[in-house]
Design a protein around this motif. Sequence first.
Motif, short mmCIF file in Angstrom:
data_model
loop_
_atom_site.label_atom_id
_atom_site.label_comp_id
_atom_site.label_asym_id
_atom_site.label_seq_id
_atom_site.Cartn_x
_atom_site.Cartn_y
_atom_site.Cartn_z
N GLY A 50 -49.78 -13.47 -64.76
CA GLY A 50 -48.59 -13.33 -65.60
C GLY A 50 -47.55 -14.39 -65.35
N GLY A 51 -47.76 -15.28 -64.38
CA GLY A 51 -46.80 -16.33 -64.09
C GLY A 51 -46.77 -17.41 -65.17
N SER A 52 -45.62 -18.06 -65.33
CA SER A 52 -45.48 -19.13 -66.32
C SER A 52 -46.09 -20.41 -65.77
N VAL A 53 -47.00 -21.01 -66.55
CA VAL A 53 -47.65 -22.25 -66.12
C VAL A 53 -47.18 -23.44 -66.94
N ALA A 54 -46.45 -23.20 -68.02
CA ALA A 54 -45.88 -24.30 -68.83
C ALA A 54 -44.79 -23.70 -69.70
N GLU A 55 -43.78 -24.51 -70.04
CA GLU A 55 -42.72 -24.03 -70.92
C GLU A 55 -42.24 -25.16 -71.82
N LEU A 56 -41.68 -24.75 -72.96
CA LEU A 56 -41.18 -25.71 -73.94
C LEU A 56 -39.96 -25.10 -74.60
N THR A 57 -38.83 -25.79 -74.51
CA THR A 57 -37.58 -25.31 -75.10
C THR A 57 -37.47 -25.81 -76.54
N LEU A 58 -37.10 -24.91 -77.45
CA LEU A 58 -36.95 -25.24 -78.85
C LEU A 58 -35.48 -25.35 -79.22
N ALA A 59 -35.21 -25.97 -80.36
CA ALA A 59 -33.83 -26.09 -80.84
C ALA A 59 -33.27 -24.70 -81.12
N LYS A 60 -32.05 -24.46 -80.70
CA LYS A 60 -31.41 -23.16 -80.84
C LYS A 60 -31.03 -22.90 -82.29
N GLY A 61 -31.25 -21.65 -82.73
CA GLY A 61 -30.83 -21.24 -84.06
C GLY A 61 -30.08 -19.93 -83.99
N SER A 62 -30.40 -18.98 -84.88
CA SER A 62 -29.76 -17.68 -84.86
C SER A 62 -30.36 -16.82 -83.75
N SER B 81 -47.31 -2.59 -61.49
CA SER B 81 -46.68 -3.59 -62.37
C SER B 81 -46.14 -4.74 -61.53
N HIS B 82 -46.07 -5.90 -62.18
CA HIS B 82 -45.51 -7.10 -61.56
C HIS B 82 -44.60 -7.77 -62.58
N ARG B 83 -43.41 -8.15 -62.15
CA ARG B 83 -42.45 -8.78 -63.05
C ARG B 83 -42.42 -10.28 -62.86
N THR B 84 -42.61 -11.02 -63.94
CA THR B 84 -42.42 -12.47 -63.94
C THR B 84 -41.02 -12.75 -64.41
N ALA B 85 -40.19 -13.28 -63.54
CA ALA B 85 -38.79 -13.57 -63.87
C ALA B 85 -38.71 -14.89 -64.62
N LEU B 86 -38.18 -14.85 -65.84
CA LEU B 86 -38.07 -16.05 -66.67
C LEU B 86 -36.63 -16.36 -67.08
N GLN B 87 -35.67 -15.56 -66.59
CA GLN B 87 -34.26 -15.73 -66.95
C GLN B 87 -34.07 -15.75 -68.47
N SER B 88 -34.91 -14.98 -69.14
CA SER B 88 -34.90 -14.94 -70.60
C SER B 88 -35.33 -13.55 -71.06
N ALA B 89 -34.82 -13.13 -72.21
CA ALA B 89 -35.35 -11.95 -72.88
C ALA B 89 -36.60 -12.37 -73.65
N CYS B 90 -37.67 -11.59 -73.51
CA CYS B 90 -38.97 -12.01 -74.05
C CYS B 90 -39.53 -10.95 -75.00
N PRO B 91 -39.08 -10.96 -76.27
CA PRO B 91 -39.53 -9.94 -77.21
C PRO B 91 -40.93 -10.15 -77.77
N THR B 92 -41.44 -11.37 -77.68
CA THR B 92 -42.72 -11.68 -78.31
C THR B 92 -43.70 -12.22 -77.26
N VAL B 93 -44.74 -11.44 -76.96
CA VAL B 93 -45.80 -11.87 -76.04
C VAL B 93 -47.12 -11.72 -76.78
N LEU B 94 -47.78 -12.82 -77.08
CA LEU B 94 -49.00 -12.85 -77.87
C LEU B 94 -50.15 -13.39 -77.02
N VAL B 95 -51.38 -13.10 -77.42
CA VAL B 95 -52.54 -13.57 -76.65
C VAL B 95 -53.56 -14.15 -77.62
N GLY B 96 -53.96 -15.39 -77.37
CA GLY B 96 -54.92 -16.06 -78.22
C GLY B 96 -56.36 -15.73 -77.88
#
Length: 477
Positions: free
Chosen positions: A111-123, A69-84
């Motif tokens: 598994g590394g992050s190659v792009a990111e986009l921050t969304l408006a915070k909600g619940s 296993s290899h861990r990609t550190a994103l400083q975030s909890a990641c409950p949803t990982v989808l693949v197109g």
Amino acid sequence: MRLRTRAAVLATAALLLTSQTPAHAADPYGPLPPANPFAGPAGTATMHRDTGSSDATPLPGPGAGSVRSHRTALQSACPTVLVGADGYPVALCTEIFGLAPTVHLLDPATGGSVAELTLAKGSLLGGVYAYLDHRDRLVAVDGNRELLRIGHRRTAAGGWELYVDSRLPLAGAVPDGDAVTGLSPDWQGRVWFVTGAGVVGTADDRTGVVRTLALPAGERVANSISTAPAGTAVATTHATYLLTASADGTPQVSWRQPYDRGPGRKPGQLSWGTGSTPTFFGPGTGTDYLTVVDNAAPTVNLLVYRAGSGEQVCSVPVLKAGGSGSENSPVAVGNAVFVASTYGYPYPKLPEDAGPSVPSSAAFRGGLSRVDVRADGSGCDLTWDNRTRSAAVPRLSTADGLLRTVLRNPVIPGTDATSAVDPYSYAEIDPATGRTVRTAYLGAGFIFDTLQMVGSIAPGRVVLQGTTTGVLRITAG
């Protein structure tokens, strides 16, 4: 490492699917829910794998031999990982600091992050549920109550970027102070959504038309929703519903079945009521039945209904060997249903409206049950029940016939204690017996906590498992 081109990834994904998944899809349980024409690939399009929320996939997991296993550190909890369909994983995460939902595009090779986009915070739950549409766009609702379709593309410099391809305001349908907790497409291309306060709606971003229905006062929704050709399933804190849409798209109740919600929220759950995203399953169409777990005390029950009529098929006590409570959606295919316990799981943060638990605390003992619906539909039977200490929503592969999860083991073997330094292990379980047949150590401590989140089996026999701080990429050897 230079990224593979989009064309190469498509070719590789197609080769892996044809070479590793039998052409006859020899499913020993029964059919998966039918593919939704407005969702991405079956098995990787939603948090619970398909719009029916089966938590079962036609893709095989890591092959025989050792596991790494290899861990990609994103400083975030990641409950949803989808693949197109293009093979690129898309993760919807919630930042540890600030709690802003952030979308990451991951390199399928590393598994590394190659792009990111921050969304408006909600619940808190607003940064959890989303799905991929038939064009590999992430469909989500942000904190501004806008329905977004987020695509990814190459930049002029050869890198990647995530971008908002379309947006539809839902503010007129979602009251101030409320937030969307779940969404899923129907077979007409509308997006169904539900809010924490119990507003159910349809949104057609092709026409801009949004229609809503308010469920009875006091009924809240803390989980996602599921869609099938027969309608949309919603589980509130009081009852399970099947809804359909009128000619203009307005939601209407087809049937409602109340359940035993118990004396209060159980420890290891996030709301007072069922912890289930309702699951469609069945041996005929793949959506013959609908199932949730209630919140009865001291022992919860698996409830199975006929999807078309709402007639109850059975109520079976489950999770008797360990802690009897579950925040997880049932895993189901054919006549088989699997339920994992979360009773006593130590979540680091709860929703603001969670309220006190009853009892105030409990040990995390684990628990995993299998229930089978009888072939003639006359009822259900508990097939096995054990104390598997699952720390994730299990995933069933119909290609290799294994359940996969992550185990949270105690530092002191034989105890029910949890601590900040607990070790975590990848595990494969024989669904016929409930016996764990293979494990592999992943790591220890908070950064490896899988927090009862769902793993995704991606093309290439890869498991992508979210943790409190990023994503684990689990492969053979």
